[in-house]
Design an enzyme around this catalytic site. Structure first.
Site: not given
Lengths: 500, 500
Positions: B264-265, B268, B294
Site C-alpha cells: 500500500h505505502e 503511494h 489513494e
C-alpha cells in the site's frame, strides 16, 4: 531574566529551531538518506542555514541585543541574563563581519573542494586538489581579514573554534607538549612490540553493537533523550538537551573501533544531555567550545575507558560476549593491546601518545599557509618531512599523507588545534576530579560512573555555553590551560604499561 | 518556462525546502525520535510551518503570482507554466482566506484535542473528548465560512482534500456504491466461513521484513531514492522525487499486515517517485489529490497484491520463507484467507468489500455535524446505529466505535471521503489498464510489474500535481469518477471466491 533579555531570547528561539532542523537533516543525511537524496538535501540545508543567518544578522537582532546589553551592563557575566547577551554579542559580531558574498564564495569553494579532495584522495593525486586548496586558503585569509586580528591571521581563524585562545598561546602549549612527548614515544618504541593479534579476529557485528549499548547506558547516556545509530564517520548531534544522538561504526576485525567510538561520542553526548533544560532554545544551550567538547569525549574515551579499573569490570563481560576470541586472552594482555603505542600515518587511528604529534603537523602547516610562508604546492613535502621528524615515518603517498583529513576540503582552518586542546583539558579535569575524589576509579571496577558524571555535570555541563575554555578553567579551578597534566598522566600510565 | 513563472518558482523554492524540512522532522518523529524529544520537535515544526506559511502568503508572492498569471493567461492549463500558476493560485487563495488567528486557534485546539482524544479512547469515555470535538467542529464551520461555498459548508472542507469534488457528487457516488455493496456483503455473509487460522501462527519478524523488501523491489520501488522503516501507523513521505520513504508495521501473528502495508505505502511511493524530476522544488511536484494518491496505493494493494496471479508467483516464495507455517496450506486457501470478507468494527482492518461502509458512516456524520443537524453529544448513538445498519454489528464501546480514528482530533473534517474516492478511482484506472493490456495480469505470475508501472507513470504520475481527480480522468480517459467499475470488480472477484 530581564524583560529585554527575554525579548531577545524570544526573537532568537525560532532561529535556534531552524538550526536544530538543519541538524536533523544533516544527521539524517549521514545516517539514513538514500544515495540519490543528496541534491534536494543540499537545497534544504542551504535554505535553512541562510534563513537562520539572515534572521540572526538582522537589524531586529541588533536592536534587541543593544537594548538587552544596556540592561545587563552592570551584572556579572556568569549570570544567565548577562551571559546570554555576551554569548549572542560574540556570535553576532562574528557573523555580521563576514560579507554574505564571502560566505557564498566559501560555500561554493567548499562544495567543489570537497568533490576534488575526495577524487584526489581516491586517485592519490594531490595536483587535483591543489588549486582548490589554494582557493580555500585564500578565502580563509580573506575571512581572517574581515574578522580582524592583532598578531597573526591564524588568531582570527582559531578564535572561531576556540574563542579566547591565541596562536601564541597554542604554540607555547604545543611546544611544551612536544618536548615531553617526543622522548616518551622514543622510549616506548625501544620496548618489545605488544601482542594485539587477537583484535584482528572476527567479532560479530550485532554483539559489538549490543556491547556498545551496554557501555553507553552504564556511563549514564540517557536513551530516553537519545539513540545510537551507525555512520561511516562517527559523530554526535543534538536537537535539544532532550534529543542528543550518537553514532558509531563497527568493524568486524577491530572491536576496539566500535567500543571507543561509542564511548567517545557518548562523552560528547553526556555534555549535551547535561545542558540545563532551561537553556533549550537559547544561546546558552549545549556545550561550549570545541576544545571543551573534546575534553569530555576524550576523558570518557581515554582516562576512563582505556583504564585498567574500567576493564576489571568490563573485560569479563566482553569475554562473555566473545568467548571464542577472548577466553584465552588475559586482562593484562587485552588492556595493553588497547593501549598499544605505535607511530602511524592516520590521525584518527592514532593512540593516545602519538595522537597529538599528528595535530602539531597540521597546526604548523596551517599557520604557514595563511601567512604565505608555505606554498600550497609544497604542502606534501612539508607534511612528509614533519611526519618523519615527529613520528619517524614517511607517508608512502599523499592519500595516506596530507590528503587524509576532510577539514581543509570544507575550508576549515584553525579547527585541528582544538583536538589537542581537548586532550590537554581532559587531563586537567581528570586530575581535578581525582584530587577531589581519590577513590574515583574504584567505582569503575563496579561499572559505576555516577560520581564522575555528577562531578562533570556540576563543574562543566551546567554552564552550557556560558564560558570559553580559559574562563571556565579560571572560574571553576582557578587555573589555566596547561600541558603538564596530560604529560604527567601519559608518562605515568605508559611507564607502567611498558615498564619504562 | 516564461520569465515571470521562473521568478515565481524561484521565490517559492525555499518555501518548498521548508516544507520538505518539516516532512523530514515529522518522519524522524514517527520513526526515530527518542521519547523525550517531543517538546523541542513541536517547536521546530511550528517554526518551519509558520515561516513557510508567512512567506507563501506574503505580498511578494501575490505580486509575482499576478505577474505570472498575466503571462500565461492565454495558455492551456495543461502546460507546465500555466499549470504551475494555476496550482499556486489555488493554494494561495485558500491559505490567504484563513486568518492567522484561526490557524492559531485550530492548532491549539488540535493539540489539546489530540491529547483528550487519546485519553478518551484509552479510558473509553467519549465525554472526555466531547467538548474538544465540539470546539474542533465549530472551528471547521468557521473555516468553511472563510473558504466560502455555495451549497453546503462541507463543500468547502472537502475541497481542501479533494478539489473539484462537491458534497452532492460524493453523495451520489456513495449512494450508488452502497446500493451495490450492501447486498454483496449480505450474500457473502451467507457463505461458510473462510479458514484463516494459519495467519495467526507466529511469523518471524526479520523474515517478514525481508519479504516486504522483496515485494517493494519487485513492484518497482527504487531504494536508491527511498528506504523502508518501521512505524506504528504506516505512512509514506517525500522530501523530493529522489527521497521518498515508506514505513510498515510487523505483527508476528498477522503477516498480512506487513505485506499489505508495505505494498500500500509502496503504491503511494511509486506515485511520488514518478513525479518528474523537473517538478522538484516547484508547486507541480508530487502526487495530486488525496483521492488520486489513494487510488495508487489501493490499486497496488488490492487489484495487484490481493490477486490470484500475484500469488501464483509469490506464494511459493512466501512458503519458502515460512515453511513451518505454510507448507501444508494450499494457494487457494491462502488466497481466500487474505481476501476474507467479514464485517468488523475497525476501519483500518477492514477488507476490500466492507471498507467503504466504514467511510459512509463517517461521511454522513461529518456532514450532519457541520450543519448542526447532529449534536456532538449524539455522535456515539448515531455512529452505532449506522454500524448496525450498514455492517450488522454494534460497537460494544466508543473506543471501538466513534473514538477509533485520529482524524477529528486533529480537526480534519472532509478527509474521510477521499479514501473511498481512491477506491473508486483505483478500480476505474485498473479497468482502463486491463482494457489497454488484456494480458497484464500474466506478468504478475512472473513477478513482473513494469508494464503496469509504465502505464501509471505515463497516464498519472508524469502529471504531478497538475490536475484534480475529475480533470485527470477527463483528460486522460474521457470519463468521470464512477462507482460502477469498483462494483463490477468486487462482484466478479468475490463471486468467484465465495462461489456466489
Amino acid at each position: 531574566m530581564s524583560d529585554k533579555v527575554t525579548s531577545l531570547n524570544q526573537h532568537l528561539a525560532p532561529i535556534f529551531d531552524l538550526q536544530a532542523a538543519a541538524a536533523v537533516l544533516s544527521w539524517d543525511q549521514q545516517v539514513n538518506m538514500p544515495e540519490q537524496g543528496t541534491e534536494a538535501r543540499s537545497n534544504q540545508l542551504a535554505t535553512l542555514t541562510s534563513m537562520a543567518h539572515e534572521l540572526f544578522t538582522s537589524d531586529e537582532t541588533r536592536k534587541l541585543l543593544e537594548a538587552a546589553e544596556s540592561e545587563v551592563a552592570n551584572l556579572d557575566y556568569g549570570g544567565d541574563a548577562a551571559s546570554t547577551v555576551r554569548v549572542i554579542r560574540r556570535s553576532f559580531d562574528k557573523e555580521t563581519k563576514i560579507p554574505t558574498t564571502l560566505v557564498e564564495r566559501e560555500t561554493r569553494a567548499a562544495s567543489q573542494g570537497f568533490v576534488a579532495w575526495r577524487k584526489a584522495r581516491e586517485t592519490d593525486t594531490f595536483a587535483t586538489f591543489e588549486p582548490h586548496l589554494q582557493e580555500l586558503i585564500d578565502l580563509q585569509v580573506e575571512r581572517a581579514g574581515h574578522l580582524g586580528y592583532t598578531e597573526h591571521p591564524y588568531d582570527a581563524l582559531l578564535d572561531q573554534y576556540e574563542p579566547d585562545m591565541t596562536t601564541a598561546q597554542v604554540e607555547a602549549l604545543f611546544g611544551e607538549l612536544k618536548e615531553g612527548l617526543v622522548p616518551l614515544v622514543r622510549e616506548i618504541a625501544a620496548q618489545p612490540e605488544v601482542n594485539d593479534d587477537f583484535l584482528s579476529l572476527t567479532y560479530d557485528d550485532q554483539k559489538q553493537w549490543d556491547f556498545t549499548l551496554l557501555l553507553l547506558r552504564d556511563i549514564g547516556y540517557d536513551f530516553k533523550r537519545g539513540r545510537q545509530d551507525r555512520a561511516p564517520h562517527p559523530f554526535t548531534t543534538e536537537f535539544s538537551s532532550a534529543d542528543v544522538r550518537v553514532t558509531t561504526r563497527i568493524h568486524p576485525g577491530a572491536p576496539q573501533s566500535a567500543i571507543f567510538s561509542s564511548v567517545h561520542e557518548g562523552g560528547h553526548a553526556l555534555y549535551e544531555q547535561g545542558s540545563p533544560e532551561a537553556f533549550d532554545r537559547t544561546a546558552l544551550a549545549g556545550g561550549a567550545t570545541l576544545g571543551l567538547h573534546e575534553s569530555q569525549s576524550r576523558l570518557w574515551e581515554n582516562q576512563v575507558a582505556r583504564s585498567l579499573p574500567f576493564w576489571y569490570h568490563y573485560y569479563p563481560i566482553l569475554q562473555a560476549f566473545f568467548p571464542d576470541q577472548l577466553s584465552s586472552i588475559s586482562l593484562t594482555t587485552f588492556h595493553h593491546a588497547i593501549n598499544k603505542v605505535q607511530p602511524s600515518l592516520i590521525r584518527v587511528e592514532a593512540d593516545e601518545v602519538t595522537y597529538n604529534l599528528h595535530i602539531f603537523v597540521r597546526f604548523e602547516l596551517e599557520k604557514a599557509l595563511v601567512t604565505g610562508e608555505l606554498k600550497v604546492a609544497d604542502v606534501p613535502d612539508a607534511w612528509n618531512a614533519r611526519y618523519e621528524e615527529y613520528l619517524g615515518i614517511t607517508p608512502p603517498n599523499d592519500a595516506l599523507g596530507c590528503l587524509q583529513d576532510i577539514h581543509w576540503s570544507h575550508g576549515m582552518v584553525g579547527y585541528f588545534p582544538t583536538y589537542t586542546l581537548g586532550n590537554l583539558i581532559s587531563a586537567q579535569l581528570y586530575e581535578q576530579a581525582l584530587a577531589g575524589m581519590p577513590d574515583l576509579e574504584e567505582n569503575y571496577t563496579q561499572g559505576e560512573f555516577e560520581p564522575l558524571l555528577s562531578w562533570l555535570r556540576d563543574r562543566i555541563h551546567k554552564h552550557g555555553r556560558k564560558f570559553t575554555a580559559p574562563e571556565l578553567l579560571e572560574r571553576e579551578f582557578n587555573t589555566q590551560i596547561s600541558a603538564q597534566p596530560l604529560l604527567t598522566y601519559l608518562r605515568k600510565k605508559y611507564s607502567e604499561l611498558y615498564k619504562l
